[in-house]
Design a protein around this motif. Structure first.
Motif, PDB file in Angstrom:
ATOM      1  N   ALA A  71     -20.607 -22.573  29.007  1.00 50.61           N
ATOM      2  CA  ALA A  71     -21.821 -22.294  29.781  1.00 50.61           C
ATOM      3  C   ALA A  71     -23.000 -23.083  29.226  1.00 50.61           C
ATOM      4  CB  ALA A  71     -22.133 -20.793  29.746  1.00 50.61           C
ATOM      5  N   ILE A  72     -23.134 -23.089  27.902  1.00 45.72           N
ATOM      6  CA  ILE A  72     -24.259 -23.798  27.290  1.00 45.72           C
ATOM      7  C   ILE A  72     -24.115 -25.309  27.491  1.00 45.72           C
ATOM      8  CG2 ILE A  72     -25.386 -24.308  25.079  1.00 45.72           C
ATOM      9  CD1 ILE A  72     -24.896 -21.411  24.289  1.00 45.72           C
ATOM     10  N   ARG A  96     -16.106 -19.490  26.308  1.00 46.60           N
ATOM     11  CA  ARG A  96     -16.860 -19.429  27.571  1.00 46.60           C
ATOM     12  C   ARG A  96     -18.350 -19.639  27.354  1.00 46.60           C
ATOM     13  NH1 ARG A  96     -13.984 -15.733  31.709  1.00 46.60           N
ATOM     14  NH2 ARG A  96     -11.904 -15.828  30.831  1.00 46.60           N
ATOM     15  N   ALA A  97     -18.887 -19.033  26.304  1.00 43.05           N
ATOM     16  CA  ALA A  97     -20.315 -19.188  26.027  1.00 43.05           C
ATOM     17  C   ALA A  97     -20.630 -20.662  25.780  1.00 43.05           C
ATOM     18  CB  ALA A  97     -20.713 -18.351  24.819  1.00 43.05           C
ATOM     19  N   VAL A 149     -14.245 -15.517  24.194  1.00 45.96           N
ATOM     20  CA  VAL A 149     -15.632 -15.304  24.613  1.00 45.96           C
ATOM     21  C   VAL A 149     -16.523 -16.449  24.128  1.00 45.96           C
ATOM     22  CG1 VAL A 149     -17.563 -13.720  24.554  1.00 45.96           C
ATOM     23  CG2 VAL A 149     -15.243 -12.833  24.552  1.00 45.96           C
ATOM     24  N   LEU A 150     -16.289 -16.845  22.886  1.00 47.98           N
ATOM     25  CA  LEU A 150     -17.092 -17.948  22.348  1.00 47.98           C
ATOM     26  C   LEU A 150     -16.868 -19.220  23.154  1.00 47.98           C
ATOM     27  CD1 LEU A 150     -16.690 -17.332  18.533  1.00 47.98           C
ATOM     28  CD2 LEU A 150     -18.705 -16.953  19.947  1.00 47.98           C
ATOM     29  N   GLU A 169      -9.037  -3.570  29.977  1.00 42.31           N
ATOM     30  CA  GLU A 169      -8.488  -4.761  29.371  1.00 42.31           C
ATOM     31  C   GLU A 169      -9.577  -5.451  28.550  1.00 42.31           C
ATOM     32  OE1 GLU A 169      -6.655  -8.818  30.886  1.00 42.31           O
ATOM     33  OE2 GLU A 169      -6.600  -7.202  32.370  1.00 42.31           O
ATOM     34  N   GLU A 170      -9.196  -5.906  27.367  1.00 38.85           N
ATOM     35  CA  GLU A 170     -10.180  -6.577  26.522  1.00 38.85           C
ATOM     36  C   GLU A 170      -9.657  -7.932  26.062  1.00 38.85           C
ATOM     37  OE1 GLU A 170     -10.629  -3.541  23.529  1.00 38.85           O
ATOM     38  OE2 GLU A 170     -12.605  -3.043  24.313  1.00 38.85           O
ATOM     39  N   VAL A 171     -10.568  -8.809  25.731  1.00 33.81           N
ATOM     40  CA  VAL A 171     -10.153 -10.088  25.146  1.00 33.81           C
ATOM     41  C   VAL A 171     -10.830 -10.250  23.795  1.00 33.81           C
ATOM     42  CG1 VAL A 171      -9.719 -11.313  27.294  1.00 33.81           C
ATOM     43  CG2 VAL A 171     -12.009 -11.325  26.308  1.00 33.81           C
ATOM     44  N   GLN A 172     -10.263 -11.132  22.980  1.00 31.45           N
ATOM     45  CA  GLN A 172     -10.833 -11.380  21.658  1.00 31.45           C
ATOM     46  C   GLN A 172     -12.099 -12.218  21.792  1.00 31.45           C
ATOM     47  OE1 GLN A 172      -8.311  -9.258  19.641  1.00 31.45           O
ATOM     48  NE2 GLN A 172      -9.385 -10.749  18.379  1.00 31.45           N
ATOM     49  N   THR A 173     -13.108 -11.850  21.023  1.00 32.61           N
ATOM     50  CA  THR A 173     -14.337 -12.641  21.033  1.00 32.61           C
ATOM     51  C   THR A 173     -14.043 -14.069  20.580  1.00 32.61           C
ATOM     52  OG1 THR A 173     -15.642 -10.701  20.559  1.00 32.61           O
ATOM     53  CG2 THR A 173     -16.654 -12.821  20.060  1.00 32.61           C
ATOM     54  N   TYR A 174     -13.265 -14.148  19.477  1.00 31.30           N
ATOM     55  CA  TYR A 174     -12.805 -15.461  19.018  1.00 31.30           C
ATOM     56  C   TYR A 174     -11.359 -15.589  19.409  1.00 31.30           C
ATOM     57  CZ  TYR A 174     -11.220 -19.132  15.900  1.00 31.30           C
ATOM     58  OH  TYR A 174     -10.666 -20.284  15.415  1.00 31.30           O
ATOM     59  N   PRO A 175     -10.955 -16.547  20.204  1.00 29.73           N
ATOM     60  CA  PRO A 175     -11.783 -17.654  20.688  1.00 29.73           C
ATOM     61  C   PRO A 175     -12.308 -17.502  22.126  1.00 29.73           C
ATOM     62  CG  PRO A 175      -9.456 -18.167  20.928  1.00 29.73           C
ATOM     63  CD  PRO A 175      -9.532 -16.768  20.438  1.00 29.73           C
ATOM     64  N   LYS A 220      -7.043   0.281  20.224  1.00 30.56           N
ATOM     65  CA  LYS A 220      -8.015  -0.108  21.230  1.00 30.56           C
ATOM     66  C   LYS A 220      -9.432   0.321  20.907  1.00 30.56           C
ATOM     67  CE  LYS A 220      -5.217  -1.285  24.910  1.00 30.56           C
ATOM     68  NZ  LYS A 220      -4.339  -0.825  25.961  1.00 30.56           N
TER      69      LYS A 220
END
Ligand code: HEM
Lengths: 238, 264
Positions: free
Chosen positions: A58-59, A54-55, A51-52, A43-49, A21
């Motif tokens: 949003a865009i 969601r970004a 977070v990307l 709790e964490e999530v992977q940036t890929y895929p 962790k």
């Protein structure tokens, strides 16, 4: 922190590690302080895929909104630049109209150089003041002295604005000062949630809120309510 | 038989060409996903994991992300606009008119660029206030806040320099009003004013200067600082949340509401 070699019992050290962790954490705790780790593992999530993704969504939503605006509204284009024909009023871009509104009351050195310079400097130093970092309710400590300073500062500022007829900036000042008075009369034990909220607000919060309020009001006045010769106009009557 | 799109994608990712481009390789294990971020020059600005709570809308309102989105839109619309624009007097105005009436989709391009620019200025302010109100400027993030202030100034300058380019009355007088403020700088005001415009009034020199700054210098500087801004978020331990910071609380009575009630 006292030198641990002179008094070996002045601190405790702890190691917490979970390689899956987070990297190793080493904590040193001196006697005068007590460490409180409020949330150890989150709790964490992977940036890929995740977070990307969601970004990007949003865009995309933003893009759709702006494309819609671009289809519906045309960007203004007036006649070719003509140095011999000054429009009345000549306005700067909207985000500078707060400044232009102030130029109406104060000499350019003050409104155009001193004030923006001070604002930028104030923004930069915010995180370097411990009082902002600790962020305790303004009137919770050292109450008498702070109240006195607050009353003097608020009265001084209001008087100054009154003297120069800057009612546009005076109104937000008085409103924020009003809430500060209410905050001073409230305590963390207050039954009303709103007053507990006010009582907990630190100095930086009040200054920033005042700044935000002034920025919004001055910009709105400059944009919508100023006409020829910088006189008052009503936007719906032009 | 039933091949899903995902399985085609996995196949693609296994090909020699794909492997030569992306270093992380196939697989959807946590390790592979972490590598996909870590082994990519752009993505490695970000951490490989993010606390789930920081993704909720209420934390950031996605304002930083949206600011970045407007920046991307401005680059994408700005480049084709450059194809049709000459930074000279009076050609600049004629080109802008052509964009409106001659170039196909020129009007749309220009509109999108203009509204995105306004949106960016608004969003960058909104982002700043949001960061402030949740207390996310606190150590160790002080310097990222300062980088943010620099980005705010760059954004304003980008918008301001772009404002002159159509060379219409609105542009000319807005820049005249704004640049006159520079003359008020004590002692060297006139020098600053002259340096800014390449003359004593807004003229063709000023247009060229603003064009170079707007299309070249400022975007490059912005990209540089945005990269540092993102990288610092990772280095400063991810997005700030009041609860997940290891806190050192000084001994002594601390009013419960005063501590817990802020920056939720
Ligand atoms: C071009 C302008 C900017 C872009 C593209 C940008 C982008 C971002 C993004 C994507 C984030 C991630 C979290 C979020 O969305 O809030 C972020 C965080 C942050 N931004 Fe910005 N930003 C810009 C300007 C600013 C400004 C003007 C400030 C303040 C003066 C600022 C201060 C910060 C700080 C301190 C964080 C870290 C927040 C945390 O740790 O929770 N940024 N920025």
């Amino acid at each position: 922190m006292t030198d641990p070699t002179t008094d070996p019992k002045d601190f405790v050290a702890g190691i917490d590690s979970n390689a899956h962790k987070s990297p190793t954490r080493v904590v040193f705790v001196t006697r005068r302080t007590s460490a409180q780790v409020k949330v150890v593992d989150e709790e964490e999530v992977q940036t890929y895929p995740e977070v990307l993704f969601r970004a990007i969504v949003a865009i995309e939503v933003l893009t759709i909104a702006l494309v819609g605006a671009a289809l519906l509204f045309n960007a203004p284009l007036e006649g070719i630049a003509d140095p011999s024909h000054t429009p009345n009023p000549a306005k700067a871009p909207w985000y500078f109209l707060g400044l232009q509104e102030m130029l109406h009351y104060f000499p350019p050195v003050v409104a155009g150089v001193l004030v923006p310079g001070l604002v930028v400097m104030a923004l930069i130093v915010i995180p370097y003041f411990n009082i902002n970092v600790e962020a305790e309710g303004l009137f919770l400590k050292d109450r008498k002295r702070r109240l006195l300073i607050f009353y003097l500062a608020a009265a001084g500022l209001s008087l100054f604005l009154l003297l120069f007829d800057v009612y546009v900036a005076l109104a937000p000042t008085l409103i924020v000062a009003g809430f500060m008075v209410l905050a001073a009369q409230s305590s963390p034990q207050s039954p009303s949630a709103f007053r507990r909220y006010l009582a907990a607000k630190p100095l930086s919060y009040w200054i920033m809120t005042w700044f935000l309020f002034e920025l919004a009001v001055l910009t709105a006045v400059g944009t919508f309510f100023r006409g020829p010769g910088w006189s008052w106009v009503l936007p719906w009557r032009s | 038989m039933a091949k899903t799109i995902a399985s085609y994608f996995d196949e693609l990712r296994g090909t020699r060409v794909w492997r030569s481009v992306f270093r992380s390789g196939t697989g959807s294990s946590t390790l592979h996903r972490a590598l996909a971020v870590q082994q990519n020059v752009f993505l490695h600005l970000f951490s490989t994991k993010v606390r789930t709570r920081m993704l909720s809308f209420s934390t950031t309102w996605y304002l930083g992300t949206l600011t970045f989105g407007t920046f991307l839109l401005l680059v994408v619309t700005g480049i084709p606009l450059m194809f049709y624009y000459h930074p000279s007097v009076p050609q600049a105005y004629a080109d802008t008119k052509d964009l409106e009436f001659v170039v196909s989709s020129g009007l749309f391009l220009r509109n999108l660029h203009r509204w995105s620019a306004h949106a960016m200025v608004f969003l960058v302010f909104a982002h700043m206030f949001k960061v402030f109100y949740r207390g996310a400027y606190r150590p160790p993030r002080e310097f990222n806040w300062v980088i943010g202030v620099i980005l705010l100034l760059i954004t304003l300058l980008l918008s301001y320099t772009g404002y002159l380019l159509p060379w219409d009355q609105l542009a000319f007088w807005a820049i005249t009003v704004g640049s006159n403020i520079a003359s008020a700088v004590p002692v060297m005001g006139n020098k600053v004013h002259f340096l800014m415009l390449g003359g004593n009034v807004v003229n063709a020199n000023a247009l060229l200067r603003f064009y170079v700054l707007h299309c070249m210098i400022l975007p490059l500087v912005a990209i540089l600082f945005v990269a540092v801004h993102f990288w610092r978020i990772r280095k400063d331990g991810g997005l700030y949340s009041h609860q997940s910071e290891p806190q050192t609380v000084t001994a002594g009575p601390v009013p419960a509401a005063a501590k817990g009630g802020q920056f939720q």
